[in-house]
Design an enzyme around this catalytic site. Structure first.
Site, PDB file in Angstrom:
ATOM      1  N   TYR A 135      -1.338  -0.897  10.842  1.00  0.00           N
ATOM      2  CA  TYR A 135      -1.615  -1.481   9.526  1.00  0.00           C
ATOM      3  C   TYR A 135      -0.426  -1.261   8.587  1.00  0.00           C
ATOM      4  O   TYR A 135       0.073  -2.205   7.957  1.00  0.00           O
ATOM      5  CB  TYR A 135      -2.887  -0.863   8.927  1.00  0.00           C
ATOM      6  N   SER A 167       0.832  -1.203   0.000  1.00  0.00           N
ATOM      7  CA  SER A 167       0.000   0.000   0.000  1.00  0.00           C
ATOM      8  C   SER A 167       0.861   1.245   0.000  1.00  0.00           C
ATOM      9  O   SER A 167       1.969   1.260   0.556  1.00  0.00           O
ATOM     10  CB  SER A 167      -0.863  -0.025   1.260  1.00  0.00           C
ATOM     11  N   LYS A 202       2.365  -3.919   6.669  1.00  0.00           N
ATOM     12  CA  LYS A 202       2.702  -3.967   5.230  1.00  0.00           C
ATOM     13  C   LYS A 202       4.220  -3.869   5.044  1.00  0.00           C
ATOM     14  O   LYS A 202       4.812  -4.613   4.256  1.00  0.00           O
ATOM     15  CB  LYS A 202       1.992  -2.836   4.483  1.00  0.00           C
TER      16      LYS A 202
END
Ligand code: NAD
Ligand code: UDP
Length: 337
Positions: A148, A124, A152
């Site tokens: 989050y 992302s 990643k």
């Protein structure tokens, strides 16, 4: 090729599945249905004429993966499965590390044991944090600002370490910007559970009458109209990016990182106006303070993907809004249970 799609009944996975089938590949989906519905499989079949192979299971379940890999001769995996809500990851970090980091580790180990050496990972643009210069190229420094984003980055680093230790691995890290839209048929789209976190599904639910008004988080950013600017990319362009990445990267060893974005930014107000034009509905809004953790602007330099993969986003913000609206209108409460 037989392609394992973890999280393949989810939003991006389902539309990539369509793209792969249309490109003549054979997807095999593994999904625990934690954030998707089995009805997606019928919709994929309605769009493509092919019902993909499906295994209901968890990517952290090694026995399940081993059985799947023994049954299907998998050539490569695209790893979509994971949790993706930034705010939730701040409140509930452990499930995020478990699903996203542990999940990727179990998957990579199972692929390794089965002799599969090609993986494409859903990363992302959040890994760029609050980037100082726009557009953002793949060489920009990475810096996660929430759990989050850290998951990643950790998975990216784990796969880089793996490829460094075992040079026959082909690792492709795809950093998505802001995927929106759906299949133009209205059969497949984004189906958030509860109150949408993201702008486009929220606007669509206001337009269809499920929510009263949009809250715009901040109109005092240093942007042309004061609202946040993002690089929205049609999910079908994103799906095409996966097909291109897989074809180019399969069998090519090493790690390669690609931005998947359009290279263009749109403000919240621009998206709202484009959606009103596409839907013919008014979208009422109020302006509230900035949302914690949001950056003012974020858009991609997609040149590397064009140069190396021969891929480039084709679809306009108007088409993104039109296709979101077709999906929302045909499925006002999402997929049937
Ligand atoms: P999604 O929630 O619609 O799809 C994810 C799918 O994975 C769901 O079907 C869910 O049931 C499944 N899943 C979750 N944990 C699992 C597990 N442990 N085992 C098996 N299946 C599991 O999300 P999406 O928008 O399609 O996102 C796909 C990927 O792309 C995610 O990794 C996400 O972090 C990444 N991504 C998404 C966006 C976005 O804006 N949608 C942006 C950047 C990156
Ligand atoms: N946004 C907003 N209202 C909402 C959801 C989002 O104003 O209900 C804004 C948000 O502040 C950001 C842009 O829309 O400027 C895109 O937000 P989204 O959550 O869709 O993507 P991300 O923040 O992950 O880039």
């Amino acid at each position: 090729m037989n392609i394992l799609l973890t999280g393949g009944t989810g939003y991006i996975g389902s539309l990539t599945c369509v793209g792969l089938i249309e490109a003549g590949e054979h997807p095999v989906i593994l999904d625990n249905l934690g954030n998707s519905k089995p009805a997606v499989l019928e919709r994929i079949a309605a769009v493509t004429g092919v019902r993909p192979a499906f295994v209901e299971g968890d990517v952290r379940d090694r026995a399940c993966l081993d059985e799947l890999l023994a049954r299907h001769r998998i050539d490569a995996a695209i790893h979509f499965a994971g949790l993706k809500a930034v705010g939730e990851s701040v409140r509930l970090p452990l499930p995020y590390y478990d699903n996203n980091v542990h999940g990727a580790q179990v998957l990579a180990s199972a692929l390794h044991a089965a002799g599969v050496r090609t993986i494409v990972f859903s990363s992302s643009a959040t890994v760029y944090g609050d980037a100082k210069t726009m557009p953002i190229s793949e060489q920009a420094p990475t810096q996660a600002t929430n759990p989050y984003g850290r998951t990643k980055l950790m998975v990216e680093q784990m796969l880089e370490d793996l490829a460094a230790a075992e040079p026959d691995w082909s690792v492709t890290l795809l950093r998505y910007f802001n995927p929106v839209g759906g299949h133009p048929s209205g059969l497949l789209g984004e189906d958030p559970q509860g109150i949408p976190n993201n702008l486009m599904p929220y606007i669509a639910q206001v337009a269809v009458g499920r929510r009263e008004r949009l809250t715009i988080f901040g109109d005092d950013y240093p942007t042309p109209d004061g609202t946040g600017v993002r690089d929205y990319i049609h999910v079908l362009d994103l799906a095409d990016g996966h097909v291109a990445a897989l074809r180019h990267r399969c069998g090519r060893a090493g790690v390669r990182v690609f931005n998947l974005g359009t290279g263009r930014g749109h403000s919240v107000l621009e998206v709202l106006r484009a959606f009103e034009a596409a839907s013919g509905r008014r979208v009422p809004y109020v302006v509230a303070p900035r949302r914690a953790g949001d950056v003012a602007s974020c858009w991609a330099d997609p040149a590397r993907a064009e140069r190396e993969l021969g891929w480039r986003a084709q679809r306009s913000i108007e088409q993104m809004c039109r296709d979101t609206w077709s999906w929302q209108l045909a499925n006002p409460t999402g997929y049937p249970s």
